[in-house]
Design a protein around this motif. Structure first.
Motif: not given
Length: 288
Positions: A192-213
């Motif tokens: 949480s010190s560097w991946a603050t909650p406001d950043k989580l949606p975008g970072m999770n979306a990047r993971i999700d897009d790659s997973a789908a690919e």
């Protein structure tokens, strides 16, 4: 709102200070029913005991809690040997080991200990290669070969096979590394010190897009979160609300407490007062 529907789990982040009652704290976490115990890995830190030695001692003196490096320092941990160590401890502990892995970052200290100094591009390349090498060593197959820029296997005889399918979690932040997580890892392990909650949606979306690919479902990937802070009697309600929101609103499913200040009272309060209420609240909100 993002909720992958995974069961919530809880752990404790142990700083391996040589002068602290490390094994006692680990036993308390085990007795309190926490799921996981993570140990940060900075071999060059003179005040710390070695992470893998400590993980072995913890596994030997606890009964049920799962242990993992949070996260292993790849530049100082050759991946084939790291995989062997994790598989061996998993076998000896009855399947209680997972593997958190990081690309490295404190390059002056790493170089001082004889490790390589890598550029961001090289660190990412090495991390991707390490994932391949680790999987190969866990396979139990003979004559494993891998020809990478940073790591090679030249007819390696892998084994022993872990007692259970060890999960490989990457503690990463960059877009390419997040994509690697979605493609090849079992989980994402930010703090949480560097991946603050406001950043989580975008970072999770990047993971999700790659997973789908890569033909994977996003819910296959565990989302851990090292949560940094202080658990006081006055803040219990806030902790319950925030962790519940992180689970049902931001997709995080595993919370590892990184407490500031005196450790045991916060560990007990977290396990006894925060954890059961978060489990109950998440179940209720998902049911609704």
């Amino acid at each position: 709102m993002t909720d992958y529907g995974r069961p919530v789990e809880f752990g404790y982040f142990l700083v391996p200070n040589a002068g602290d009652p490390l094994l006692k704290l680990a036993s308390v976490a085990d007795d309190l029913g926490l799921d996981l115990l993570g140990v940060q890995d900075h071999p060059y830190q003179r005040r710390y005991v070695d992470t893998w030695t400590l993980l072995g001692m913890i596994a030997a003196t606890t009964q049920r809690i799962r242990v993992f490096p949070d996260v292993a320092c790849l530049p100082l941990r050759p991946p084939a040997v790291l995989a062997k160590a994790a598989a061996s401890l998993d076998l000896l502990s009855g399947g209680r080991v997972e593997l958190g892995l990081g690309a490295g970052g404190f390059w002056d200290a790493i170089e001082a200990y004889g490790g390589p100094r890598r550029t961001p591009k090289e660190a990412f390349e090495a991390l991707g290669e390490a994932v391949e090498v680790i999987r190969a060593i866990w396979s139990g197959e003979r004559n494993r070969r891998f020809d990478g820029t940073h790591y090679q296997l030249k007819g390696a005889q892998s084994g022993p096979v872990p007692a259970h399918p060890i999960e490989l979690w990457l503690g990463v932040s960059g877009p390419k590394a997040l994509a690697l997580t979605g493609a090849k890892a079992d989980g994402w392990l930010p703090s949480s010190s560097w991946a603050t909650p406001d950043k989580l949606p975008g970072m999770n979306a990047r993971i999700d897009d790659s997973a789908a690919e890569h033909g994977r479902r996003p819910e296959e990937i565990r989302r851990l979160y090292n949560v940094h802070g202080t658990v006081t009697a006055e803040s219990v309600e806030q902790w319950v609300e925030e962790l519940t929101d992180l689970a049902v609103g931001f997709g995080m499913d595993t919370f590892v407490l990184w407490a500031e200040g005196e450790q045991e009272p916060q560990l007990r309060r977290f396990a006894e007062e925060v954890v059961p209420r978060v489990r109950e609240q998440v179940a209720m909100e998902r049911g609704a």
